[in-house]
Write a protein that holds these residues in place. Structure first.
Motif, PDB file in Angstrom:
ATOM      1  N   MET A   1       0.817  -1.194   0.000  1.00  0.00           N
ATOM      2  CA  MET A   1       0.000   0.000   0.000  1.00  0.00           C
ATOM      3  C   MET A   1       0.863   1.261   0.000  1.00  0.00           C
ATOM      4  O   MET A   1       0.522   2.236  -0.644  1.00  0.00           O
ATOM      5  N   ASP A   2       1.976   1.236   0.719  1.00  0.00           N
ATOM      6  CA  ASP A   2       2.850   2.406   0.768  1.00  0.00           C
ATOM      7  C   ASP A   2       3.371   2.788  -0.609  1.00  0.00           C
ATOM      8  O   ASP A   2       3.500   3.977  -0.906  1.00  0.00           O
ATOM      9  N   ASP A   3       3.666   1.789  -1.441  1.00  0.00           N
ATOM     10  CA  ASP A   3       4.151   2.079  -2.794  1.00  0.00           C
ATOM     11  C   ASP A   3       3.101   2.818  -3.608  1.00  0.00           C
ATOM     12  O   ASP A   3       3.428   3.741  -4.349  1.00  0.00           O
ATOM     13  N   ILE A   4       1.854   2.425  -3.466  1.00  0.00           N
ATOM     14  CA  ILE A   4       0.779   3.092  -4.196  1.00  0.00           C
ATOM     15  C   ILE A   4       0.649   4.539  -3.724  1.00  0.00           C
ATOM     16  O   ILE A   4       0.501   5.457  -4.540  1.00  0.00           O
ATOM     17  N   LEU A   5       0.730   4.756  -2.423  1.00  0.00           N
ATOM     18  CA  LEU A   5       0.648   6.120  -1.898  1.00  0.00           C
ATOM     19  C   LEU A   5       1.799   6.980  -2.407  1.00  0.00           C
ATOM     20  O   LEU A   5       1.605   8.142  -2.759  1.00  0.00           O
ATOM     21  N   LYS A   6       2.990   6.400  -2.482  1.00  0.00           N
ATOM     22  CA  LYS A   6       4.143   7.137  -2.997  1.00  0.00           C
ATOM     23  C   LYS A   6       3.979   7.460  -4.475  1.00  0.00           C
ATOM     24  O   LYS A   6       4.260   8.577  -4.912  1.00  0.00           O
ATOM     25  N   ARG A   7       3.512   6.481  -5.259  1.00  0.00           N
ATOM     26  CA  ARG A   7       3.306   6.730  -6.694  1.00  0.00           C
ATOM     27  C   ARG A   7       2.199   7.747  -6.922  1.00  0.00           C
ATOM     28  O   ARG A   7       2.317   8.606  -7.794  1.00  0.00           O
ATOM     29  N   LEU A   8       1.138   7.683  -6.128  1.00  0.00           N
ATOM     30  CA  LEU A   8       0.064   8.664  -6.246  1.00  0.00           C
ATOM     31  C   LEU A   8       0.582  10.051  -5.862  1.00  0.00           C
ATOM     32  O   LEU A   8       0.273  11.044  -6.528  1.00  0.00           O
ATOM     33  N   GLY A   9       1.379  10.124  -4.826  1.00  0.00           N
ATOM     34  CA  GLY A   9       1.972  11.395  -4.423  1.00  0.00           C
ATOM     35  C   GLY A   9       2.855  11.983  -5.503  1.00  0.00           C
ATOM     36  O   GLY A   9       2.813  13.193  -5.770  1.00  0.00           O
ATOM     37  N   GLN A  10       3.648  11.142  -6.146  1.00  0.00           N
ATOM     38  CA  GLN A  10       4.498  11.605  -7.249  1.00  0.00           C
ATOM     39  C   GLN A  10       3.641  12.126  -8.398  1.00  0.00           C
ATOM     40  O   GLN A  10       3.968  13.126  -9.033  1.00  0.00           O
ATOM     41  N   ARG A  11       2.538  11.437  -8.645  1.00  0.00           N
ATOM     42  CA  ARG A  11       1.613  11.838  -9.709  1.00  0.00           C
ATOM     43  C   ARG A  11       0.978  13.194  -9.377  1.00  0.00           C
ATOM     44  O   ARG A  11       0.880  14.061 -10.253  1.00  0.00           O
ATOM     45  N   ILE A  12       0.574  13.393  -8.130  1.00  0.00           N
ATOM     46  CA  ILE A  12       0.005  14.677  -7.713  1.00  0.00           C
ATOM     47  C   ILE A  12       1.028  15.786  -7.929  1.00  0.00           C
ATOM     48  O   ILE A  12       0.712  16.837  -8.480  1.00  0.00           O
ATOM     49  N   ARG A  13       2.267  15.542  -7.522  1.00  0.00           N
ATOM     50  CA  ARG A  13       3.332  16.549  -7.689  1.00  0.00           C
ATOM     51  C   ARG A  13       3.563  16.871  -9.157  1.00  0.00           C
ATOM     52  O   ARG A  13       3.656  18.037  -9.548  1.00  0.00           O
ATOM     53  N   GLU A  14       3.637  15.831  -9.976  1.00  0.00           N
ATOM     54  CA  GLU A  14       3.867  16.009 -11.412  1.00  0.00           C
ATOM     55  C   GLU A  14       2.762  16.871 -12.039  1.00  0.00           C
ATOM     56  O   GLU A  14       3.042  17.816 -12.776  1.00  0.00           O
ATOM     57  N   ILE A  15       1.519  16.555 -11.734  1.00  0.00           N
ATOM     58  CA  ILE A  15       0.398  17.309 -12.308  1.00  0.00           C
ATOM     59  C   ILE A  15       0.355  18.722 -11.732  1.00  0.00           C
ATOM     60  O   ILE A  15       0.096  19.686 -12.459  1.00  0.00           O
ATOM     61  N   ARG A  16       0.638  18.861 -10.433  1.00  0.00           N
ATOM     62  CA  ARG A  16       0.653  20.189  -9.808  1.00  0.00           C
ATOM     63  C   ARG A  16       1.614  21.117 -10.533  1.00  0.00           C
ATOM     64  O   ARG A  16       1.269  22.247 -10.887  1.00  0.00           O
ATOM     65  N   ILE A  17       2.814  20.626 -10.783  1.00  0.00           N
ATOM     66  CA  ILE A  17       3.830  21.443 -11.454  1.00  0.00           C
ATOM     67  C   ILE A  17       3.407  21.746 -12.889  1.00  0.00           C
ATOM     68  O   ILE A  17       3.529  22.878 -13.356  1.00  0.00           O
ATOM     69  N   ARG A  18       2.882  20.742 -13.571  1.00  0.00           N
ATOM     70  CA  ARG A  18       2.430  20.925 -14.954  1.00  0.00           C
ATOM     71  C   ARG A  18       1.293  21.949 -15.040  1.00  0.00           C
ATOM     72  O   ARG A  18       1.181  22.668 -16.027  1.00  0.00           O
ATOM     73  N   ARG A  19       0.472  22.021 -14.010  1.00  0.00           N
ATOM     74  CA  ARG A  19      -0.654  22.957 -13.987  1.00  0.00           C
ATOM     75  C   ARG A  19      -0.241  24.363 -13.552  1.00  0.00           C
ATOM     76  O   ARG A  19      -1.064  25.259 -13.451  1.00  0.00           O
ATOM     77  N   GLY A  20       1.047  24.547 -13.272  1.00  0.00           N
ATOM     78  CA  GLY A  20       1.549  25.888 -12.981  1.00  0.00           C
ATOM     79  C   GLY A  20       1.662  26.244 -11.513  1.00  0.00           C
ATOM     80  O   GLY A  20       1.964  27.392 -11.178  1.00  0.00           O
ATOM     81  N   PHE A  21       1.434  25.281 -10.634  1.00  0.00           N
ATOM     82  CA  PHE A  21       1.630  25.525  -9.204  1.00  0.00           C
ATOM     83  C   PHE A  21       3.076  25.175  -8.885  1.00  0.00           C
ATOM     84  O   PHE A  21       3.409  24.013  -8.662  1.00  0.00           O
ATOM     85  N   ALA A  22       3.929  26.180  -8.883  1.00  0.00           N
ATOM     86  CA  ALA A  22       5.362  25.941  -8.719  1.00  0.00           C
ATOM     87  C   ALA A  22       5.721  25.466  -7.323  1.00  0.00           C
ATOM     88  O   ALA A  22       6.737  24.797  -7.138  1.00  0.00           O
TER      89      ALA A  22
END
Length: 75
Positions: free
Chosen positions: A1-22
């Protein structure tokens, strides 16, 4: 489960940056959440409720399926 949370967190960060939230702080302000909570989400150190994920997805302008893309368990 921890791996999924880490991958989801990385995905949130990736999209956040792409959406312009530096910064996590800018995104946290937009979501009306605390910056450290966003930091915990992005690093997978925090388990969270579905309503939180829905709120994050809405703020990022993505569907839940887009948010979860790539976060599923690797075989």
């Amino acid at each position: 489960m921890d791996d999924i949370l880490k991958r989801l967190g990385q995905r949130i960060r990736e999209i956040r940056i792409r959406r312009g939230f530096a910064s996590q702080e800018a995104f946290a302000d937009y979501c009306k959440m605390h910056r450290t909570f966003i930091g915990h989400l992005e690093t997978g150190r925090k388990d969270f409720r579905l309503t939180t994920i829905i709120r994050v997805a809405d703020a990022l302008g993505v569907t839940l399926s887009e948010l979860f893309a790539g976060a599923e368990r690797e075989e």
